[in-house]
Design a protein around this motif. Structure first.
Motif, mmCIF file in Angstrom:
data_model
loop_
_atom_site.group_PDB
_atom_site.id
_atom_site.type_symbol
_atom_site.label_atom_id
_atom_site.label_comp_id
_atom_site.label_asym_id
_atom_site.label_seq_id
_atom_site.Cartn_x
_atom_site.Cartn_y
_atom_site.Cartn_z
ATOM 1 N N UNK A 237 70.719 11.130 36.058
ATOM 2 C CA UNK A 237 70.904 10.543 37.377
ATOM 3 C C UNK A 237 71.412 11.601 38.339
ATOM 4 N N UNK A 238 71.309 11.295 39.622
ATOM 5 C CA UNK A 238 71.809 12.231 40.632
ATOM 6 C C UNK A 238 73.300 12.450 40.411
ATOM 7 N N UNK A 239 73.746 13.671 40.656
ATOM 8 C CA UNK A 239 75.166 13.994 40.486
ATOM 9 C C UNK A 239 75.793 14.269 41.843
ATOM 10 N N UNK A 240 76.734 13.405 42.221
ATOM 11 C CA UNK A 240 77.445 13.607 43.478
ATOM 12 C C UNK A 240 78.294 14.874 43.362
ATOM 13 N N UNK A 241 78.274 15.671 44.399
ATOM 14 C CA UNK A 241 79.162 16.831 44.421
ATOM 15 C C UNK A 241 78.566 18.091 43.842
ATOM 16 N N UNK A 242 77.368 18.009 43.267
ATOM 17 C CA UNK A 242 76.749 19.239 42.753
ATOM 18 C C UNK A 242 76.298 20.100 43.934
ATOM 19 N N UNK A 243 76.669 21.381 43.894
ATOM 20 C CA UNK A 243 76.248 22.279 44.985
ATOM 21 C C UNK A 243 75.187 23.289 44.525
ATOM 22 N N UNK A 244 74.804 23.187 43.254
ATOM 23 C CA UNK A 244 73.776 24.070 42.701
ATOM 24 C C UNK A 244 72.880 23.240 41.788
ATOM 25 N N UNK A 245 71.628 23.671 41.642
ATOM 26 C CA UNK A 245 70.714 23.033 40.695
ATOM 27 C C UNK A 245 70.009 24.131 39.905
ATOM 28 N N UNK A 246 69.941 23.941 38.584
ATOM 29 C CA UNK A 246 69.123 24.804 37.740
ATOM 30 C C UNK A 246 68.031 23.929 37.151
ATOM 31 N N UNK A 247 66.786 24.164 37.576
ATOM 32 C CA UNK A 247 65.646 23.354 37.118
ATOM 33 C C UNK A 247 64.866 24.147 36.077
ATOM 34 N N UNK A 248 64.935 23.679 34.842
ATOM 35 C CA UNK A 248 64.291 24.433 33.761
ATOM 36 C C UNK A 248 62.765 24.432 33.873
#
Length: 200
Positions: free
Chosen positions: A184-195
């Motif tokens: 699910x979406x994560x509140x507060x994440x400021x970075x994403x690593x998409x494999x």
């Protein structure tokens, strides 16, 4: 002001042995980063967390990391111990001297207050997950500046999800870094690593 990286992945291959799922994965996390690790099932999210934690070997590439806390599906909850004994053991891995008040506070934060003397074998899967998460409400970046969280929001109610997301933000603000998988979406994440970007 430059911070040294809390976690650095340099051209890391994700996989087991010769079977590589993703290659040349690069990521640098600094104090204050909350990174959402995403990718379809089977792309190696849990495998990557296990490699960072040192539970699986890295066949090529380099992983440089600070001391870390790893909360996964399987780790660390013994059915023969009480809830409080399990939590004490998890704290002891990080030299956290947990007195009864600390244990009570941690259990209260995850909705398990009063269950300290309960045998862990009697708990539901969701309650066992909460034992693993309880230490996060006590530990600070001084104990371990990096959190690896594998699906921490699974099997939690809405209020508990919000509480945990808030705690991740507090930990980052204290100078920690978080790498977490979640469907699910994560509140507060400021970075994403998409494999998916690194899949073979």
């Amino acid at each position: 002001m430059t911070h040294s990286a809390t976690l650095q992945l340099h051209q890391v291959a994700i996989g087991r042995g010769d079977f590589i799922l993703c290659d040349d994965v690069n990521l640098t996390l600094h104090a204050g980063d909350v990174c959402h690790l995403v990718g379809e099932n089977g792309l190696g999210k849990t495998t990557l967390l296990n490699q960072i934690a040192g539970l699986l070997p890295t066949t090529h590439g380099t992983i440089t990391k600070s001391p870390l806390v790893y909360v996964s599906h399987q780790l660390g909850i013994s059915p023969v111990l009480t809830v409080a004994q399990n939590l004490r053991f998890l704290f002891s891995l990080y030299d956290v001297q947990a007195d009864n008040d600390t244990i009570d506070t941690a259990l209260d934060m995850v909705g398990l207050y009063g269950l300290g003397d309960t045998s862990s074998v009697q708990l539901s899967a969701g309650q066992k997950r909460r034992i693993g998460l309880a230490r996060l409400f006590i530990m600070t970046p001084t104990h371990a500046p990096l959190w690896l969280l594998d699906e921490p929001l699974t099997a939690l109610d809405v209020a508990m999800v919000a509480k945990l997301e808030k705690r991740m933000g507090e930990f980052a603000n204290m100078g920690g870094a978080v790498l977490a998988t979640s469907h699910q979406a994560m509140q507060g994440a400021n970075r994403v690593l998409d494999l998916a970007e690194f899949a073979l």
